[in-house]
Design a protein around this motif. Sequence first.
Motif, PDB file in Angstrom:
ATOM      1  N   ALA A   1       0.828  -1.205   0.000  1.00 16.87           N
ATOM      2  CA  ALA A   1       0.000   0.000   0.000  1.00 16.87           C
ATOM      3  C   ALA A   1       0.862   1.254   0.000  1.00 16.87           C
ATOM      4  O   ALA A   1       0.601   2.215  -0.743  1.00 16.87           O
TER       5      ALA A   1
ATOM      6  N   ALA B   1      -6.434   2.435  -8.584  1.00 21.67           N
ATOM      7  CA  ALA B   1      -6.036   1.309  -7.739  1.00 21.67           C
ATOM      8  C   ALA B   1      -5.825   0.051  -8.576  1.00 21.67           C
ATOM      9  O   ALA B   1      -6.458  -0.115  -9.621  1.00 21.67           O
TER      10      ALA B   1
ATOM     11  N   SER C   1      -8.319   4.602  -5.508  1.00 20.84           N
ATOM     12  CA  SER C   1      -7.759   4.013  -4.294  1.00 20.84           C
ATOM     13  C   SER C   1      -8.442   4.581  -3.059  1.00 20.84           C
ATOM     14  O   SER C   1      -8.785   5.767  -3.004  1.00 20.84           O
TER      15      SER C   1
ATOM     16  N   ASP D   1      -8.392   4.348   1.402  1.00 20.21           N
ATOM     17  CA  ASP D   1      -7.794   3.873   2.652  1.00 20.21           C
ATOM     18  C   ASP D   1      -8.907   3.272   3.500  1.00 20.21           C
ATOM     19  O   ASP D   1      -9.823   3.976   3.930  1.00 20.21           O
TER      20      ASP D   1
ATOM     21  N   LEU E   1      -5.155  -0.579   1.735  1.00 19.61           N
ATOM     22  CA  LEU E   1      -5.502  -0.261   0.348  1.00 19.61           C
ATOM     23  C   LEU E   1      -6.741  -1.033  -0.106  1.00 19.61           C
ATOM     24  O   LEU E   1      -6.755  -2.262  -0.117  1.00 19.61           O
TER      25      LEU E   1
END
Length: 294
Positions: free
Chosen positions: A81, A137, A190, A192, A215
């Motif tokens: 990540a 991502a 992406s 968190d 991730l």
Amino acid sequence: MITAPSSFRRMPRWWHDEPGRAWLDRLPALVARRCEDWGLEVDGDPVHGSNALVVPVRQGTLGAALRLSPPGDDLALECAALRHWDGRGVVELLDSDEAAGVMLLERLDPSRSLSAQTPQRSAAVLGTLTRTLAVPAPGTVPSTGEIAADEARAATARWEALGEPVPRTLLEAGIAAAGRRAADDPGHGSVDGDLHDQQVLAGTRHRWTVVDPVLLRGDREYDVGRVLWSRLDELPADEDVRGALGAFVEAAQIPPGRARDWVLVRSLSYLLWGLEHGLTRDPPKCRRLLELFA
């Protein structure tokens, strides 16, 4: 030589973890060996969270942080990540030895976390960070839509196994929200999956920097429920909670309805998980959010 803080040794993580307690005893030697291998000098007192020890170090003129994790913790995903974001809004990974559970990280200020800001200000900063982190991502990482679908499938059985701890109306509101989030295309940005103010520290490259990111890909407001429940004690009135959510939504530039859905999904999930694991403080917070936004 460093000493593992007594507060670190008292963490619940080690109560039933004999290998972990042995690792605590080895920490001074592990730090000394890593400093020798990487040309580091200890530059301050160690700090810790619940699972890892962080030692301020210098590598020549560069200030850095040596992070050590106990046996059994898989650093591969965390390092992946950090490499993915490559310092964009997150702490910079300078070096790593994943097999040994060691990372060398950019030096941040552990005494200055986002939790010192007001809940509304904190929510706005976290919302802004979601935009910073929303780079494309990898298709291989978990999708928020897949997580929502899993939550929708499992919620009723978990609720029944716990003796129906909240009214069925709240359960159904969470399941319906999960179904909507599973049905919509979450995109490929992406995310968190562990975003809250205690995971955001002051730094020099950025005013605020994320540490320990998880991730995911998809809806960047995935963790807005945690943003609220982590500060809920400071939000006594319902309008205060709505204000914090509004600050996040405005800064993140996301649809309010989608944010409310994720508050419901994550609050129901964490409420059930908390009761399954014997938590007493957080499930009532999750119930309050469910009642407010259902």
